[in-house]
Enzyme design. Structure first.
Site, short mmCIF file in Angstrom:
data_model
loop_
_atom_site.label_atom_id
_atom_site.label_comp_id
_atom_site.label_asym_id
_atom_site.label_seq_id
_atom_site.Cartn_x
_atom_site.Cartn_y
_atom_site.Cartn_z
N ASN A 162 -12.89 -0.24 -4.63
CA ASN A 162 -12.72 -0.64 -6.04
C ASN A 162 -13.96 -1.39 -6.52
O ASN A 162 -14.25 -2.47 -6.03
CB ASN A 162 -11.47 -1.54 -6.14
CG ASN A 162 -11.26 -2.12 -7.52
OD1 ASN A 162 -11.92 -1.75 -8.48
ND2 ASN A 162 -10.34 -3.06 -7.60
N GLU B 80 -1.89 -16.65 -9.29
CA GLU B 80 -1.02 -15.87 -10.17
C GLU B 80 0.44 -16.25 -10.11
O GLU B 80 1.17 -15.98 -11.04
CB GLU B 80 -1.18 -14.37 -9.86
CG GLU B 80 -2.51 -13.83 -10.28
CD GLU B 80 -2.58 -12.33 -10.24
OE1 GLU B 80 -1.55 -11.66 -10.06
OE2 GLU B 80 -3.70 -11.81 -10.39
N CYS C 37 -6.69 -5.18 -7.28
CA CYS C 37 -6.36 -4.70 -5.93
C CYS C 37 -5.85 -5.83 -5.04
O CYS C 37 -5.19 -5.56 -4.03
CB CYS C 37 -7.55 -4.00 -5.31
SG CYS C 37 -9.07 -4.97 -5.28
N HIS C 38 -6.09 -7.07 -5.42
CA HIS C 38 -5.56 -8.20 -4.63
C HIS C 38 -4.04 -8.25 -4.68
O HIS C 38 -3.41 -8.92 -3.86
CB HIS C 38 -6.16 -9.52 -5.11
CG HIS C 38 -5.85 -9.86 -6.53
ND1 HIS C 38 -6.56 -9.34 -7.59
CD2 HIS C 38 -4.88 -10.65 -7.07
CE1 HIS C 38 -6.05 -9.80 -8.72
NE2 HIS C 38 -5.03 -10.60 -8.43
N TYR D 46 0.83 -1.20 0.00
CA TYR D 46 0.00 0.00 0.00
C TYR D 46 0.87 1.25 0.00
O TYR D 46 0.58 2.22 -0.69
CB TYR D 46 -0.93 0.02 1.22
CG TYR D 46 -1.94 -1.11 1.24
CD1 TYR D 46 -3.13 -1.02 0.54
CD2 TYR D 46 -1.70 -2.26 1.98
CE1 TYR D 46 -4.06 -2.06 0.56
CE2 TYR D 46 -2.62 -3.31 2.01
CZ TYR D 46 -3.80 -3.19 1.30
OH TYR D 46 -4.70 -4.21 1.32
#
Length: 171
Positions: free
Chosen positions: A125, A160, A133-134, A102
């Site tokens: 979001n 991912e 945003c993850h 962040y």
């Protein structure tokens, strides 16, 4: 505005709302059914259209969830403040399989003192997954927050890139 949905996805039921300029909302996760019910009650004029942009976004999200897609091509049209828009634009630049903090995201938008506000913007979001945003985590090694729930955030990061994408303390 129109919408489409997919049931029995790894995210649970998935709803997407789109307008003429792009995708406006992606809804899934722990409180998705109640959020969707409230939106439907507030917008009875929205129609289901399984041949439109919302359906295209669902198809791309499902490809992503199967590991067949790393980027999205559907146009996005999220509604938010100028600050939120700046945070979301920069979040779109985080590559698949990578995370940033962040604090780093706050620095990237030129507001290094706004770490907490960045977290709040990500919490607002309207296009999770499409605006990833993850991929933003806390500086202390924790996952931070996620509207869809922390277990889902962890699952998306593992999807991912395996354990390499998780913050050091959470591996």
């Amino acid at each position: 505005m129109h919408w489409s949905m997919a049931e029995r996805t790894p995210l649970g039921t998935l709803w997407v709302v789109a307008g003429a300029r792009g995708v406006r909302r992606v809804i899934f996760g722990e409180d998705a059914a109640s959020e969707w019910a409230a939106l439907q009650a507030a917008h009875p004029e929205w129609i289901r259209w399984d041949g439109g942009l919302a359906a295209q976004a669902i198809a791309q999200i499902l490809e992503y969830l199967r590991g067949k897609r790393k980027t999205f091509t559907v146009p996005l049209d999220p509604e938010g403040t100028a600050f939120q828009q700046a945070v979301w634009r920069e979040t779109l630049r985080i590559p698949y399989g990578r995370t940033i903090t962040y604090a780093e995201l706050a620095r990237r938008i030129g507001r290094p003192e706004a770490t907490r506000a960045v977290g709040q913007a990500l919490g607002a979001n309207p296009l999770p997954i499409l605006i990833p945003c993850h991929r933003v985590v806390a500086s202390d090694g924790s996952l931070g927050g996620y509207t869809g729930g922390l277990s889902l955030k962890q699952w998306l990061l593992l999807l991912e890139g395996g354990a390499e994408t998780l913050p050091a303390q959470k591996r």
